[in-house]
Design an enzyme around this catalytic site. Structure first.
Site, short mmCIF file in Angstrom:
data_model
loop_
_atom_site.label_atom_id
_atom_site.label_comp_id
_atom_site.label_asym_id
_atom_site.label_seq_id
_atom_site.Cartn_x
_atom_site.Cartn_y
_atom_site.Cartn_z
N ARG A 1 0.86 -1.18 0.00
CA ARG A 1 0.00 0.00 0.00
C ARG A 1 0.90 1.23 0.00
O ARG A 1 1.97 1.24 0.60
CB ARG A 1 -0.92 0.02 1.23
CG ARG A 1 -2.08 -0.96 1.18
CD ARG A 1 -3.11 -0.55 0.14
NE ARG A 1 -4.31 -1.39 0.17
CZ ARG A 1 -4.48 -2.48 -0.56
NH1 ARG A 1 -3.50 -2.89 -1.36
NH2 ARG A 1 -5.60 -3.16 -0.49
N GLU B 1 -4.06 7.63 -5.25
CA GLU B 1 -3.98 6.94 -6.54
C GLU B 1 -5.10 7.44 -7.43
O GLU B 1 -6.26 7.31 -7.06
CB GLU B 1 -4.10 5.42 -6.34
CG GLU B 1 -2.91 4.84 -5.62
CD GLU B 1 -3.05 3.35 -5.33
OE1 GLU B 1 -2.05 2.75 -4.92
OE2 GLU B 1 -4.17 2.80 -5.50
N HIS C 1 -1.40 0.33 -9.72
CA HIS C 1 -1.98 -0.62 -8.76
C HIS C 1 -2.59 -1.82 -9.50
O HIS C 1 -3.79 -2.09 -9.41
CB HIS C 1 -3.03 0.07 -7.89
CG HIS C 1 -3.26 -0.64 -6.59
ND1 HIS C 1 -3.66 0.01 -5.45
CD2 HIS C 1 -3.14 -1.94 -6.23
CE1 HIS C 1 -3.78 -0.86 -4.45
NE2 HIS C 1 -3.47 -2.05 -4.90
#
Length: 271
Positions: free
Chosen positions: A189, A218, A237
């Site tokens: 993360r 993000e 991601h």
């Protein structure tokens, strides 16, 4: 839930008195207030195991791409301004290098299995030491203190869950412990790393490079300094982003929902 949406807050829970279960895609549950959900009698499920293989693959992909400067190399190869390939344009050898894995859960262990095939030396730091036979299978050495791992590793890969204890686990002090030739890889993360400290470390050559599948937020603001550094690779991601895995994730979420609504044991319940 997909990409942490919708937000499961008290307002939503009050508006849904018949809610029985929340099924969240992926393994991380840092976006959920489990105590709040439990107080409303709502159960929680996630998809923790199916994501491990693809995420480990991406971890190795980022390590290799960064060490061999693949993104820069591609840009050079396709640039209209390139007239020749410089002989002194060099990357870092992976074979024989030391990989330090912070977080030796399922994903971390799978990364280690892949790294062994690349003849890497493997160190790991974890809340609990793995069984001796598990260590032997991958040739991994346990570091009780994260500082010892950081000092010795050529590549440091983060594969921990985001908790209050791991938030900004890697900050200015930790980055300064790393080798100036080392690369930081984050597949956990974004908040596990202090991004301001990382930017400073990369700009000042405290460490050599970073390869990140996760950031905060993000996506990053388009003017963020991380986006301007040549020694950084950022992916959006995509640890679990393969067609097969995403399909199975959806199937597992549906199974958990069906079990929760029927009052049956939930196969992947978060307790």
């Amino acid at each position: 839930m997909w990409y942490h949406r919708p937000a499961i807050n008290e307002e939503l829970l009050q508006s849904l008195p018949d809610l029985k279960i929340v099924a969240s895609s992926g393994v991380g549950i840092d976006h959920l207030d489990l105590k709040l959900l439990s107080s409303y009698g709502v159960k929680v499920a996630n998809t923790p195991f199916i994501v491990s293989t693809d995420t480990a693959d991406l971890g190795m992909a980022l390590l290799l791409a960064s060490s061999r400067r693949l993104v820069e190399g591609h840009e050079m190869a396709v640039s209209p301004d390139t007239g020749y390939f410089p002989a002194d344009w060099l990357g870092v050898q992976v074979s024989g290098a030391t990989l330090g894995i912070v977080g030796m859960g399922t994903i971390g262990y799978k990364v280690a299995e892949r790294a062994k095939a690349f003849e890497m030396k493997i160190l790991y730091h974890n809340r609990n030491q793995r069984k001796k036979e598990e260590e032997s299978a991958i040739g991994a050495v346990y570091c009780k203190k994260i500082d010892d791992l950081l000092r010795q590793s050529d590549f440091v890969l983060l594969a921990v869950n985001l908790t209050p204890q791991t938030c900004k686990l890697i900050g200015k002090t930790e980055l300064e412990l790393m080798k100036p030739t080392a690369t930081l890889i984050n597949i956990s993360r974004g908040l596990v790393v202090d991004q301001d400290a990382l930017v400073e470390a990369l700009q000042n050559k405290v460490i050599k490079a970073a390869a990140l599948d996760v950031t905060y937020p993000e996506p990053l603001p388009r003017d963020h300094p991380l986006l301007k550094l040549k020694n950084v690779i950022i992916t959006p991601h995509i640890g679990s982003a393969t067609k097969k895995t995403r399909w199975v994730m959806m199937e597992e979420m549906a199974e958990s929902i069906e079990a929760g609504l029927a009052g049956l044991p939930i196969p992947r319940e978060v307790l």
